[in-house]
Structures are given as structure tokens and as C-alpha cells.
Design a protein around this motif. Structure first.
Motif, PDB file in Angstrom:
ATOM      1  N   TYR A  92       0.836  -1.191   0.000  1.00  9.76           N
ATOM      2  CA  TYR A  92       0.000   0.000   0.000  1.00  9.76           C
ATOM      3  C   TYR A  92       0.872   1.243   0.000  1.00  9.76           C
TER       4      TYR A  92
ATOM      5  N   LEU B 183      -4.491   4.307   8.383  1.00 11.26           N
ATOM      6  CA  LEU B 183      -4.110   2.928   8.681  1.00 11.26           C
ATOM      7  C   LEU B 183      -5.209   2.252   9.492  1.00 11.26           C
TER       8      LEU B 183
ATOM      9  N   VAL C 115       2.813  -1.184   4.329  1.00 13.37           N
ATOM     10  CA  VAL C 115       2.848   0.108   3.627  1.00 13.37           C
ATOM     11  C   VAL C 115       4.246   0.329   3.067  1.00 13.37           C
TER      12      VAL C 115
ATOM     13  N   ILE D 258       0.802   5.531   0.804  1.00 12.41           N
ATOM     14  CA  ILE D 258       0.076   6.671   1.364  1.00 12.41           C
ATOM     15  C   ILE D 258       0.513   7.928   0.638  1.00 12.41           C
TER      16      ILE D 258
ATOM     17  N   LEU E 123      -4.843   6.705   1.592  1.00  7.05           N
ATOM     18  CA  LEU E 123      -4.150   5.422   1.498  1.00  7.05           C
ATOM     19  C   LEU E 123      -4.672   4.663   0.285  1.00  7.05           C
TER      20      LEU E 123
END
Lengths: 394, 394
Positions: A84, A136, A146, A86, A99
Motif C-alpha cells: 500500500y 491505517l 505500507v 500513502i 491510502l
DNA sequence: TGACTTTTTTTAAGGCTTAGATTATGGTCT
DNA sequence: AGACCATAATCTAAGCCTTAAAAAAAGTCA
């Protein structure tokens, strides 16, 4: 003189692996066979490389395609849940944290309003860190999956671990923004100018997909731009290239908030337009004020289109782009009604020997800055493409 | 999105070979040991690669260096007589043809005057071809050892085998210059804008040696520039980038010979300066006229420095160069007396967050255009580095 | 003369890609 | 239904390339 790097035989494989991953990321689901065509690699190489990627869970199978008389092809695609990213947009009016999964689907978001003259770096960083925690928690994504945090900020971002930021409009002068953020999180961090992150978003997913030489103009309160040269963002020697906002375009002598005169931004940035129309607006009120101005009409607007066209013609002469995209919240608002006059003014000011340059609006809306910031993380992932865990703990 | 090419294991060797040759070409005489350090390759690889190059006579030994307690190192260098390059400057006042060896030593030259309104393409090509024959005869170099002919022309050069040239000042509109030249010679041909060939000369051998992000401004009758990005010349999508001459810089409304208004060139090109000072001069007379103006002094000159500074500040904002070089015959003349005012005007118009950019004069004089044209040939040689015969007959 | 240095060359090992052969998987024809 | 065909994916042998380590070459210095 362009530097060429020494390469070992293993770099070949790393390079090909990255190539394959890019092809899969941007070329949607594809079979191994398709990948041979896309990358030029042999079937054997594609087979072993994809086996590695499947093992590492970077890539997953995505169904089959029926054949007409042969073994059906198995489709592959990048696993959106492998990691992931951000993305953070530090704008004049708010800090926006989002996100995304690797497929750039937004999984959670959070916003924190900023008020004029309250752009204290520490406050911005607190908002940012709180936003990271919030997205998160809201998305349920564990921090170790992440791949990093990308941030788009106004002004010039110096290279280096501290990511010194110079943003006159915020009153930031060599603020060690990167260092401040790193003090609060151990996630890999990428900081760049917001106009550039927007540009990268438009380049990857918006109005510039597949274009290799383009310019993406950001018009908000201020003005910036992203220059795409040969598929990559052009940054110059000190990462300061593309300061379109402070190009000198006229001899009217209009003062700019940077302290200079005759800057492009002082005429065609939202603040400049409102000011020229005699409207004073706090940064938080600029959007509605500009909307009202556009609805009511104003003689200032025609002149604005002229000036934008003049500025764009300068970009055409210097950069020779294949396409120009106009984005940013004010740019998108202006574009709705003024795109034709802007196109006309650009053409008038451009030499006839240049091929006509299409000018279009950004395709991702005003959220492109945060999404683009997240693409900084994905870019790094596509370059190296280590497993999520390895990267996060590095 | 930047394209990565598929590479086979043999491309490694080709790439390393080119790397080595570049290191040797630009790094002067060097021992095999030095080359290991310069390229990062292992001693074994350097040894076999240099053996190949020595076999092919591309590289020759150049003496030894005494050691203090060890085997003395053998110096190697590119063989200047391995091949030759012809460079042509098609200017407003003359066609200049020069023949260089690989070490860029001029071996012969020839000039052919052009007169105003006599820029007929066929005539220019005739001069060019005659010049090629002349320099070959004068130097005694056999044609088959010539690696190619590079030509710098005014205006925009389209990519493609015909090398269509658009040069408004010559009245050339899509002239198939490359096709015309190729009809008269079988030597490999490279055509580019003259400002860009000059830029490459300054980049390789002049005031930009070793700089990876720079701008070289050409000021002659007209104005152009070369943008160096990451060590390579930036050309844009249609090879038209860097048309500095027709940037709009002021709202004075001054007409330009391109048909537009407010172009940079109309103010600071030699023709524009003389015109603003009330002097009409045929293109052949502009040099002496400008020299007289500079000697006599004129209020126009201070304004010219101001405007040049304004233009350069725009380049700084957009490209963020490490250095700016001013060249071209008029630029060099202006620079002698006006360099300080130009520097001051540039600094005043540039945002404080930019690092100060050194502005210097070109180091190769007015002949840089022809030399740079020849470097186009050498560039190709360094990329592939086939034997001279193989390339010429291809 | 012999020990020590430094530069170059040689050699063995390991990795990578490719082309072609082989296996897998499903359609089509009789 | 079974033989045959077409396409996809994997496996295998061969050829290159680089590296690291060992060996050779060519001097200096005591």
C-alpha cells in the motif's frame, strides 16, 4: 556525456524484472505470452521471471482467456494487496492524507483544514502523522505492508535526506520537512513539489497516459508545472525546474507574493485573478470566490485566458511538448469556460513551424496531488520491487 | 514510464565497450588500470575490451608512465586518425565546412559567402558539397575514412531521413535539406539546429565540460539555445525544443521577423539590437555594425542587458540549470562588456530560493557551430564505435 | 640477486538469455 | 469418442559475459 552505469549480468535480470512489472502494472492483466510481446523477452525468461513474482506474491493470477483451439492463456496482474502507498497533499487550505492499494484504489482518507497564516511546519507535520495513523486504522492495513509515504508540498524541495522545503507562500524557508516527518514515522518517505506529484498522477493515470513529452500545468492559488521529458519528470540540477509560476510574462509591473514583479502567477493564479478583479479572499475562501467570479463573468477573465495562452506558448517554444494538460483546482475551474480562448491564445503566440499542441484538462480532478504523491512510492516499488516487508524494514 | 530496452548478455559488452571508449575519449590518455576506476569494470574486462579496440586500431598506445616500484602503466588513447568527421555551419552570412580528426583537431576548412535573400537551398547544398570535396582534397583524407558529415542549420529540423528544415529567416519552409544533401554524397549525414550543435561543442569541449544540467544560449542575428538535461541535449517531442528566440518577454509589441510580436530575439538578437538603435544593416554587415555600436556605446545596450537577464531568469526558473553559457558571435561580442549587467539582471529577476547560477561566455569562439556539427558524427561513433570502413559503407 | 610493488593477462566459476524441444490444455473433425 | 491440431507454458542445451582469484610481466630498491 550521459552517464552509463556498469552492469553485471545480474543487473540484466533485475532490469528485466522491473520491465516486466511495469508492463504488468500499466498494461493491465496480461498473459505470459502478451508479456513476451510487450517486453521483447523470450518466453523462457518471462516464464521464470513471472514464477519468481508469483512466488513472492507480487503478482497473482487473474483468470483465464478462452482460446479458439489451443491452451487457454492465464492472465496475470500485479497483486493490488501486495502493498500500500500513502499519499499526502499539503495544500494551502488543507492537509489531505489518502491510502491506496497498489492498484491505486483509495482505501481511506483524512483531511485537516489549515487556516491562513497558520502554516506552521510542526502543525502540518502533526496533521500528516495523525492522518497516517487514521488511514491505517480506518483501512485496517497493517503498517508493515505500507511501502512508503509520498508527500506533495508547495515550493521547491531540495534533494537530500532532510528534504529542505522553500515555500515563500507558506513562509517556509529551508524547512527540514523530511527530517520532521521522519522523526514521527519510520515509513520510507518521498517528498516532492505538489505540482510535480499531480503531474505524475496525470502522467500515469490521467490525461497524459502514454505520452512521453508533456507539460502538466498546475493552477491553484499559485502556479507550477511538471515537465515530462522522454517519459520521466524533468527536475533540473537542484530539483527546482518547472517554476512556471514565477516566469516573467509582461511588463505591467504587477507585484507578486514572491517579492518579485511580473510573475505569471501574479496574473493567472487564483489569488492573482481575484485580486485583479478587486476581490480580496482568504486562502480558504478562494475557491468559492473564484466560482462566483466565473459564474458572474468579468472582463478580467478574457485577459486571463490571453495571459495563460501567452505562458503556454512559452512552454511550447522551450519544451516542444506533445500535449499540455491543465490541472489544479483553479485550473480545472477556469478550464470549463475558458479552454477555447486559452487554446486560441496559445496558438496565436506560437510559431507556425511548431506542430499544434493539444491542450486538455486534467482527468483526475483536484485529488490528483495526493494520488500523485502516492505514485512516488509506487515508482520506487516498480523500480526495485522488493517484497513489502523487506522494503519497510530497510 | 521511461522505456527500458530489452537487453541481451551481448548488449552488456557493447555497452561497456562504448563506456570505455567514452572514458578514453573524454578522459584523455589513461592506463587500463585507470579505466577500471573510471568505468567500474573489472581488470579482466578492461583488458579484453581494450585488446579488441587495439586490434581494430580504434585505440592506440600512448607511451608509458614510470612507476615507483612496480610495472609501469601503458597509456592508451583514442586513435585520432582512426576516422574523421566533417562539420558544416550553415549560417546567415556563410557556409563553413571543416574537417576534423577524432581528436577534434581541424585538418582543413572552407568557407562560402552567402548574401542576403540568396539562401536558396540548392545553392547552400552546392556550397556544402563543394566544401566537402575541398576539405577532403586539402587534407588528403580519403573519403572512406570519414565517419560522416554533421550540419548545423538555422531553424527547426524535423526528425526523419529527409531532415525537413523550417527556417523562417531563410524563407525555408519544410525544405528537405537532408534529402538534397544525400543526393550528392553517400557519407552518413546528421542535421541539427545550429544553436544545438554549438551547445554540444560547448558541452563537450568548451565552457560546459562535465556539467550535466546547463543551458547554452546562442545569440547571433537570431537567438536560440541548447538545453542540457542530465548530460544529454533535450530536444522535445518534435526536435523543436529550445526555441528561445521566440519566447515572449515583454508587452512592448515589437514585431519579430517570424511574424509574431514581443519575441526575445526581436529585442536581443543582433538584428533586433541594431534596429532598436536605429541602424539598418544587411546580414553580412551586422558584425561590424554591432562592433561599432558596442564601441560607441548606446543607451540601447543597457536595456539589452536587462532584457537578456530577464530571459535568462525565465530559463533558470523553468530548467534549473547548473550553469548558463552565452555564445554565438553576437553573444560573445555583447558578453565582453555586458556580462556583469546581464548577471545582475538575471539575479534580480530570479527567485531567492534558487541557487545562484554562474553565467559565463562560450569558450570555443564563433567556430563552435561547425565543430559541434562534427561532434554529432563523433557522438554516433562513440555510441557504436564500429570500424571506420564498416560505418561508411553501411 | 632477491624481495616487494604494481600492472596486465589468464583461468575457472557462476549467471543470464535464447532458441528449440517438450509438455500441457483444450478445440475440431470424422 | 478418439485422433489430430493449435496455442501456451516450461524445460534443456548452448553460448556469452562478468567477476574474482591466480599467474605472469615488468620494474624498483636494498
Amino acid at each position: 556525456m550521459s552517464r552509463t552505469e556498469r552492469r553485471t549480468v545480474r543487473d540484466l535480470r533485475r532490469g528485466h524484472r522491473a520491465m516486466l512489472l511495469r508492463a504488468l502494472y500499466f498494461g493491465g492483466p496480461a498473459s505470459r505470452h502478451d508479456l513476451c510481446a510487450a517486453t521483447g523477452l523470450s518466453a523462457g525468461t518471462v516464464s521464470t521471471l513471472t514464477a519468481d513474482l508469483l512466488d513472492e506474491d507480487v503478482v497473482v493470477e487473474a483468470g483465464q482467456v478462452d482460446s479458439d483451439g489451443g491452451r487457454p492463456r492465464v492472465l496475470l496482474r500485479v497483486n493490488p494487496d501486495h502493498g500500500y502507498a500513502i499519499g499526502v497533499d499539503v495544500g494551502e487550505t488543507q492537509v489531505r492524507v489518502e491510502l491506496f492499494d497498489l492498484g491505486m484504489t483509495e482505501r481511506a482518507g483524512a483531511s485537516y483544514a489549515l487556516h491562513s497564516a497558520r502554516h506552521d511546519p510542526e502543525l502540518v507535520v502533526r496533521h500528516l502523522l495523525e492522518g497516517v495513523d487514521t488511514v491505517l486504522a480506518d483501512s485496517g492495513v497493517p503498517a508493515e505492508r505500507v511501502l512508503g509515504v509520498g508527500v506533495g508540498v508547495p515550493g521547491i524541495v531540495e534533494a537530500g535526506p532532510d528534504a529542505l522545503v522553500h515555500a515563500t507562500t507558506f513562509g517556509w524557508n529551508a524547512v527540514p520537512f523530511g527530517a520532521l516527518v521522519r522523526a514521527g514515522t519510520s515509513l520510507p518517505l518521498f517528498v516532492d513539489n505538489g505540482a510535480k506529484t499531480m503531474g505524475q498522477a496525470e502522467l500515469w493515470f490521467g490525461s497524459c497516459r502514454g505520452v512521453s513529452d508533456a507539460i502538466i500545468v498546475f493552477i491553484g492559488s499559485g502556479v507550477g508545472c511538471t515537465v515530462v521529458a522522454d517519459g520521466a519528470i524533468y527536475r533540473g540540477s537542484a530539483r527546482a525546474a518547472g517554476e512556471l509560476g514565477h516566469l516573467k510574462i509582461a511588463a505591467g509591473g504587477r507585484p507578486c507574493r514572491c517579492g518579485g514583479r511580473d510573475c505569471f502567477e501574479a496574473y493567472v493564479g487564483a489569488e492573482g485573478i481575484l485580486d485583479r478583479a478587486g476581490i480580496a479572499a482568504d486562502s480558504a475562501d478562494q475557491r468559492p470566490a473564484l466560482a462566483r467570479l466565473l459564474e458572474a463573468g468579468s472582463p478580467v477573465l478574457a485577459g486571463t485566458a490571453e495571459l495563460i495562452g501567452l505562458g503556454l506558448s512559452n512552454l511550447v517554444h522551450l519544451f516542444d511538448p506533445e500535449r499540455i494538460v491543465i490541472g489544479g483546482w483553479a485550473g480545472l475551474m477556469l478550464g470549463e469556460g475558458l479552454l477555447e480562448p486559452i487554446r486560441a491564445a496559445t496558438a496565436v503566440n506560437t510559431m507556425a513551424s511548431f506542430p499544434p499542441v493539444p491542450i486538455v484538462l486534467g482527468g483526475l480532478g483536484a485529488d490528483a496531488v495526493a494520488m500523485g504523491a502516492a505514485t512516488l512510492v509506487v515508482e520506487e516499488f516498480l523500480r526495485g520491487a522488493q517484497a513489502a516487508g523487506a522494503q519497510a524494514t530497510a
